[in-house]
Scaffold this motif. Structure first.
Motif, PDB file in Angstrom:
ATOM      1  N   GLU A 170       1.468   6.288   1.829  1.00 26.78           N
ATOM      2  CA  GLU A 170       1.260   7.436   0.958  1.00 26.78           C
ATOM      3  C   GLU A 170       2.226   8.540   1.385  1.00 26.78           C
ATOM      4  N   ASN A 174      -0.630  -7.546  -0.898  1.00 24.48           N
ATOM      5  CA  ASN A 174      -0.053  -7.071  -2.160  1.00 24.48           C
ATOM      6  C   ASN A 174       0.597  -5.699  -2.019  1.00 24.48           C
ATOM      7  N   LEU A 175       0.329  -5.019  -0.900  1.00 19.95           N
ATOM      8  CA  LEU A 175       0.909  -3.692  -0.672  1.00 19.95           C
ATOM      9  C   LEU A 175       2.096  -3.732   0.283  1.00 19.95           C
ATOM     10  N   ASP A 177       4.098   3.104  -7.661  1.00 22.31           N
ATOM     11  CA  ASP A 177       3.224   1.931  -7.638  1.00 22.31           C
ATOM     12  C   ASP A 177       3.481   1.181  -6.333  1.00 22.31           C
ATOM     13  N   HIS A 178       2.503   1.213  -5.443  1.00 23.67           N
ATOM     14  CA  HIS A 178       2.692   0.635  -4.117  1.00 23.67           C
ATOM     15  C   HIS A 178       2.716  -0.887  -4.131  1.00 23.67           C
ATOM     16  N   THR A 179       2.427  -1.491  -5.284  1.00 22.97           N
ATOM     17  CA  THR A 179       2.502  -2.951  -5.380  1.00 22.97           C
ATOM     18  C   THR A 179       3.878  -3.413  -5.878  1.00 22.97           C
ATOM     19  N   PRO A 216       2.031  -1.635   5.203  1.00 25.36           N
ATOM     20  CA  PRO A 216       1.976  -1.444   3.747  1.00 25.36           C
ATOM     21  C   PRO A 216       2.803  -0.225   3.330  1.00 25.36           C
ATOM     22  N   TYR A 258      -1.092   7.043   6.052  1.00 31.80           N
ATOM     23  CA  TYR A 258      -2.245   6.410   5.410  1.00 31.80           C
ATOM     24  C   TYR A 258      -3.495   7.263   5.637  1.00 31.80           C
ATOM     25  N   TYR A 308      10.509   1.713  -3.989  1.00 29.61           N
ATOM     26  CA  TYR A 308       9.351   1.394  -4.827  1.00 29.61           C
ATOM     27  C   TYR A 308       9.407   2.183  -6.131  1.00 29.61           C
ATOM     28  N   SER A 348      -5.661  -8.012  -0.185  1.00 26.73           N
ATOM     29  CA  SER A 348      -5.203  -6.811  -0.892  1.00 26.73           C
ATOM     30  C   SER A 348      -4.062  -6.132  -0.148  1.00 26.73           C
ATOM     31  N   THR A 349      -4.080  -6.193   1.174  1.00 26.23           N
ATOM     32  CA  THR A 349      -3.001  -5.587   1.959  1.00 26.23           C
ATOM     33  C   THR A 349      -1.686  -6.332   1.754  1.00 26.23           C
TER      34      THR A 349
END
Length: 264
Positions: free
Chosen positions: A85, A165-166, A251-253, A82, A97, A247, A162-163
């Motif tokens: 951070e 989407n990252l 926004d990580h998505t 993903p 992370y 990115y 959810s992962t």
């Protein structure tokens, strides 16, 4: 006595390490009647304020690495990381992370695979850090019965979703090019996605190639944006490609994978 002290110290160190971070293998729901690919992942949970590193750790640390040991005939796809951070301390910039992260892969099971039960082992080599760093190396195993359907716990299925989407998007409409200008690389980015972007960042997959900056230099030129990437002065080779992720707006998505040569 010396052997006892060393053994006790090793056991204490391992127990302390385990209390700071834990890893386990998890799989998403699958059905042998329709699925030849099983989603699998290493789920890493960390104590507050501790973090683990991305594939490019940044200015310090080490990349997190996962090596699968698989039964004959079964293959695993590459690990999907993903968007990480960013951690900063003084002038040091790192990527990784905190709290919890699922590092995903996929297992390919050939049709009419002869075995019903299989054992999957993953060797995790990593480093966890707070004010200091500790090695976090472990080997984890999961056994699967691939002859029947498996229903994952709801929280695990939700985590896989959810992962996803990252993860950086590989198929996107961004148009990119890269050229050398003096000692820097100018990464040109054009596309509808960046028109209203407040910020754009590039993170290289390869460590030690470009300087790690929280605020990268950017120039708006008409309908496109140019990011100025500064090569690391201690790099061992001249950059020949821009390979990593872009990115938007932190926004990580909204992350996009790019891989392109650098024109002179």
């Amino acid at each position: 006595l010396f052997v006892f002290i060393v053994l006790a110290s090793t056991i204490y160190s391992f127990a302390q390490q385990k209390s700071l971070a834990e890893a386990r293998l998890v799989v998403d729901s699958f059905s042998p009647k329709k699925d030849s690919v099983i989603s699998i992942g290493v789920l890493i949970s960390l104590k507050d304020d501790w973090h683990i590193y991305w594939r490019n750790p940044g200015d310090s640390g080490m990349p997190t690495d996962i090596e699968f040991n698989l039964p004959n005939g079964i293959t695993a796809y590459e690990i999907k990381f993903p968007v990480p951070e960013t951690f900063t301390a003084d002038e040091i910039v790192n990527y990784g992370y905190s709290h919890q992260v699922l590092l995903m892969s996929e297992l390919f099971i050939p049709s009419e695979y002869p075995q019903k039960e299989i054992s999957i082992t993953a060797k995790l080599t990593s480093l966890i850090c707070k004010d200091l760093c500790k090695a976090f190396d472990t080997t984890i195993t999961i056994k699967l019965d691939i002859s029947k359907s498996y229903l994952a716990e709801a929280n695990i299925s939700d985590l896989f979703e959810s992962t996803k989407n990252l993860l950086p998007q590989k198929n996107h409409s961004l148009k990119t090019s890269a050229t050398f200008n003096s000692d820097s690389v100018y990464l040109k980015v054009n596309g509808d996605e960046i028109i209203d972007a407040r910020s754009v960042r590039f993170l290289s997959y390869e460590s030690g190639m470009f300087l790690n900056r929280v605020n990268q230099k950017a120039v708006i030129k008409g309908s496109h944006l140019e990011l100025i990437l500064e090569p690391d002065p201690f790099r061992v080779k001249k950059p020949t490609e821009v390979n990593g992720i872009i990115y938007l707006n932190d926004d990580h998505t909204k992350a996009y994978e790019i891989n392109l040569p650098i024109a002179n």
